[in-house]
Design an enzyme around this catalytic site. Structure first.
Site, PDB file in Angstrom:
ATOM      1  N   ASN A   9       0.876  -1.171   0.000  1.00  0.00           N
ATOM      2  CA  ASN A   9       0.000   0.000   0.000  1.00  0.00           C
ATOM      3  C   ASN A   9       0.911   1.218   0.000  1.00  0.00           C
ATOM      4  OD1 ASN A   9      -1.776   2.046   0.500  1.00  0.00           O
ATOM      5  ND2 ASN A   9      -2.628   1.180   2.390  1.00  0.00           N
ATOM      6  N   ARG A  84      -2.624  -2.186  -3.326  1.00  0.00           N
ATOM      7  CA  ARG A  84      -3.850  -1.426  -3.062  1.00  0.00           C
ATOM      8  C   ARG A  84      -3.833  -0.191  -3.958  1.00  0.00           C
ATOM      9  NH1 ARG A  84      -5.250   2.771   1.606  1.00  0.00           N
ATOM     10  NH2 ARG A  84      -7.460   2.966   1.160  1.00  0.00           N
ATOM     11  N   HIS A 173     -12.844   2.290   0.752  1.00  0.00           N
ATOM     12  CA  HIS A 173     -12.731   1.267   1.810  1.00  0.00           C
ATOM     13  C   HIS A 173     -13.322  -0.062   1.348  1.00  0.00           C
ATOM     14  CE1 HIS A 173     -12.725   4.591   5.152  1.00  0.00           C
ATOM     15  NE2 HIS A 173     -11.492   4.217   4.879  1.00  0.00           N
ATOM     16  N   GLY A 203     -10.177   7.387   8.508  1.00  0.00           N
ATOM     17  CA  GLY A 203     -11.232   7.592   7.520  1.00  0.00           C
ATOM     18  C   GLY A 203     -12.415   6.738   7.952  1.00  0.00           C
ATOM     19  N   ARG A 232     -11.469  14.912   8.459  1.00  0.00           N
ATOM     20  CA  ARG A 232     -12.358  15.264   7.326  1.00  0.00           C
ATOM     21  C   ARG A 232     -13.758  15.562   7.835  1.00  0.00           C
ATOM     22  NH1 ARG A 232     -11.215  10.073   3.813  1.00  0.00           N
ATOM     23  NH2 ARG A 232      -9.232   9.803   4.852  1.00  0.00           N
ATOM     24  N   ARG A 276      -9.006   7.974  21.013  1.00  0.00           N
ATOM     25  CA  ARG A 276      -8.563   7.653  22.396  1.00  0.00           C
ATOM     26  C   ARG A 276      -8.379   8.917  23.207  1.00  0.00           C
ATOM     27  NH1 ARG A 276      -4.230   3.554  20.095  1.00  0.00           N
ATOM     28  NH2 ARG A 276      -4.347   5.245  18.600  1.00  0.00           N
ATOM     29  N   GLY A 324     -14.233   1.347  15.503  1.00  0.00           N
ATOM     30  CA  GLY A 324     -15.293   0.328  15.531  1.00  0.00           C
ATOM     31  C   GLY A 324     -14.895  -0.920  16.289  1.00  0.00           C
ATOM     32  N   ASN A 326     -12.603  -0.998  18.805  1.00  0.00           N
ATOM     33  CA  ASN A 326     -12.129  -0.745  20.174  1.00  0.00           C
ATOM     34  C   ASN A 326     -13.010   0.152  21.034  1.00  0.00           C
ATOM     35  OD1 ASN A 326      -9.387  -2.043  20.187  1.00  0.00           O
ATOM     36  ND2 ASN A 326      -9.187  -0.749  18.375  1.00  0.00           N
ATOM     37  N   GLU A 377      -7.701  -5.658   5.686  1.00  0.00           N
ATOM     38  CA  GLU A 377      -7.634  -5.205   4.291  1.00  0.00           C
ATOM     39  C   GLU A 377      -6.499  -5.908   3.545  1.00  0.00           C
ATOM     40  OE1 GLU A 377      -8.025  -1.185   6.097  1.00  0.00           O
ATOM     41  OE2 GLU A 377      -8.937  -0.672   4.186  1.00  0.00           O
TER      42      GLU A 377
HETATM   43  P1  ADP Z   1      -6.572   4.113   9.803  1.00  0.00           P
HETATM   44  O1  ADP Z   1      -7.834   4.574   9.148  1.00  0.00           O
HETATM   45  O2  ADP Z   1      -5.457   5.115   9.712  1.00  0.00           O
HETATM   46  O3  ADP Z   1      -6.172   2.693   9.451  1.00  0.00           O
HETATM   47  P2  ADP Z   1      -7.352   2.974  12.353  1.00  0.00           P
HETATM   48  O4  ADP Z   1      -8.321   2.020  11.753  1.00  0.00           O
HETATM   49  O5  ADP Z   1      -6.133   2.428  12.994  1.00  0.00           O
HETATM   50  O6  ADP Z   1      -6.922   4.118  11.352  1.00  0.00           O
HETATM   51  O7  ADP Z   1      -8.162   3.822  13.453  1.00  0.00           O
HETATM   52  C1  ADP Z   1      -7.582   4.877  14.134  1.00  0.00           C
HETATM   53  C2  ADP Z   1      -8.597   5.396  15.144  1.00  0.00           C
HETATM   54  O8  ADP Z   1      -8.924   4.320  16.044  1.00  0.00           O
HETATM   55  C3  ADP Z   1      -8.060   6.545  15.981  1.00  0.00           C
HETATM   56  O9  ADP Z   1      -9.068   7.531  16.135  1.00  0.00           O
HETATM   57  C4  ADP Z   1      -7.810   5.858  17.308  1.00  0.00           C
HETATM   58  O10 ADP Z   1      -7.905   6.747  18.400  1.00  0.00           O
HETATM   59  C5  ADP Z   1      -8.929   4.848  17.347  1.00  0.00           C
HETATM   60  N1  ADP Z   1      -8.657   3.821  18.368  1.00  0.00           N
HETATM   61  C6  ADP Z   1      -7.685   2.881  18.375  1.00  0.00           C
HETATM   62  N2  ADP Z   1      -7.705   2.186  19.547  1.00  0.00           N
HETATM   63  C7  ADP Z   1      -8.719   2.693  20.290  1.00  0.00           C
HETATM   64  C8  ADP Z   1      -9.251   2.430  21.586  1.00  0.00           C
HETATM   65  N3  ADP Z   1      -8.739   1.489  22.352  1.00  0.00           N
HETATM   66  N4  ADP Z   1     -10.310   3.162  22.005  1.00  0.00           N
HETATM   67  C9  ADP Z   1     -10.830   4.138  21.240  1.00  0.00           C
HETATM   68  N5  ADP Z   1     -10.386   4.450  20.007  1.00  0.00           N
HETATM   69  C10 ADP Z   1      -9.332   3.758  19.534  1.00  0.00           C
END
Ligand code: ADP
Length: 394
Positions: A9, A84, A173, A203, A232, A276, A324, A326, A377
């Protein structure tokens, strides 16, 4: 084909990679070459034994970084490379083997994704230079959504803009929505039904999937449409551009930067794009963080409700992506904002399904099911690469 697939990617200054083998028990070699072209370029990742490593790349360009990635790999050599590619336009409806004509077609789609496709192609060229003999497959973020019907993909604009300039909704996505919807079809007692999938990371997008096919999605011509994201804005009044231009004298570039880089969770909270950090701040009653999370969750629920119109029947909702997978509190708020859907969340299952766990989080009396499915992915890109090569071997 049992050999591993190298998944690439490539962005404008980074290359993410993963080696996906057919034997799922092995730790997956993966990593990131970042800040390419700069003196502080680095390669960091995880080796085949699951150990983390990091090494300097000293101003490496994409081809040098690819060579360093190859050098870091151990085990059987890859059988093929899956790339990708963000935008496949209307031409690419599935994974496609890369040849000179396909390269030219991806290039000509570049006008639709000027930030992404040219960067993706740099990775393709670097890999072709280093592995001229290996099959290279393009897997498009947009391809899964090529099954959208016109009522979902057309904007209410004069038709020549669609016919001559390809202005329509494409969706993104795709690998993530394809992976989690296939997975839920496999796991659920209601296979091949109607699912709403919510990919919530930096995203964010939602998708309606009916019998394995995407029938509507929240992103559009670009990945800016739809949900509130890290930086965004998602949907705004299309009149906003003219308003900012007339009232504040803002240029198109300024407005583009505003909507893509300064808005979303970051803009609303005035604090951070990171969920977070916002959850911590909201726990300490930071007003901006509270509002950002509230708007974020409400807009997800609103999008899911809108997309449910695309489904003859709603069997369930799947959450994925960093947030989604976490943020159980975000999931709870989204479900709470859809009281008329007959959803019942199991508080215990929701709280326990974090940190890469896969599972069902609805209570026994829920109508539609609720699922958390960690996305993969890279696994999906490798799967489609393998599938294409087994259908049409070289
Ligand atoms: P990307 O789209 O760059 O692949 P990710 O899918 O890794 O990003 O998602 C990043 C987001 O997930 C960030 O907003 C991060 O704070 C959130 N995130 C990761 N772990 C947790 C957690 N334990 N609780 C809440 N949000 C989380």
């Amino acid at each position: 084909m049992r050999d591993p697939i190298l998944v690439i990617n490539c962005g404008s200054s980074s290359i993410k990679y993963a080696v996906v083998s057919d034997a799922p028990s092995q730790p997956r070699q993966s990593g990131l070459a970042e800040r390419l072209g700069g003196g502080d370029a680095r390669l960091k990742g995880m080796d085949a034994d699951g150990h983390e490593f990091s090494r300097p790349l000293h101003g490496a360009d994409h081809t040098e970084a690819m060579a360093a990635i190859l050098d870091a790999l151990s085990g059987p050599a890859p059988a093929a490379v899956g790339h990708r590619i963000v935008h496949g336009g209307e031409r690419f409806t599935a994974a496609t083997r890369i040849d000179p004509a396909v390269l030219r077609a991806i290039e000509s789609t570049g006008a639709l994704a000027p930030l992404h496709n040219p960067a993706n192609l740099v990775g393709v060229r670097a890999t072709l230079e280093l592995f001229p003999e290996l099959p290279q497959i393009a897997v498009f973020d947009t391809a899964f959504h090529q099954s959208l019907p016109p009522r979902a993909y057309r904007y209410a604009l004069p038709q020549h803009l669609y016919a001559r300039h390809g202005i329509r909704r494409y969706g993104f996505h795709g690998s993530s929505h394809a992976y989690v919807s296939e997975r839920v079809d496999h796991l659920s007692s209601r296979p091949h039904g109607g699912w709403l999938t919510a990919h919530l990371g930096n995203g964010c997008s939602t998708c309606a999937v009916w019998q394995g096919r995407s029938v509507d999605t929240s992103m559009g011509l670009t990945p800016l449409e739809g949900l509130v994201m890290g930086t965004r804005s998602g949907d705004v009044d299309p009149g906003l551009h003219a308003h900012l231009s007339r009232q504040l004298g803002w240029s198109l570039e300024r407005i583009d930067t505003l909507l893509n880089r300064e808005s979303g969770l970051l803009g609303l909270s005035g604090l951070s794009n990171d969920m977070r950090r916002l959850e911590q701040a909201a726990a300490e009653h930071h007003r901006g963080a509270e509002l950002a999370i509230e708007v974020f969750c409400y807009r997800i629920a609103k999008s899911l409700a809108a997309l449910s119109c695309a489904l003859p029947r709603l069997d369930g909702i799947v959450f994925t992506g960093g947030i989604g997978e976490n943020a159980s509190a975000v999931r709870a708020r989204v479900v709470e904002a859809l009281p008329h859907f007959g959803l019942r969340l199991s508080a215990a299952a929701n709280a326990a399904t974090v940190g890469g766990q896969e599972g069902r989080i609805d209570a026994d009396d829920s109508g539609p099911e609720l699922w958390v499915i960690p996305t993969d992915e890279e696994g999906q890109i490798a799967f489609e690469t393998r599938q294409l090569l087994s259908e049409a071997p070289a």
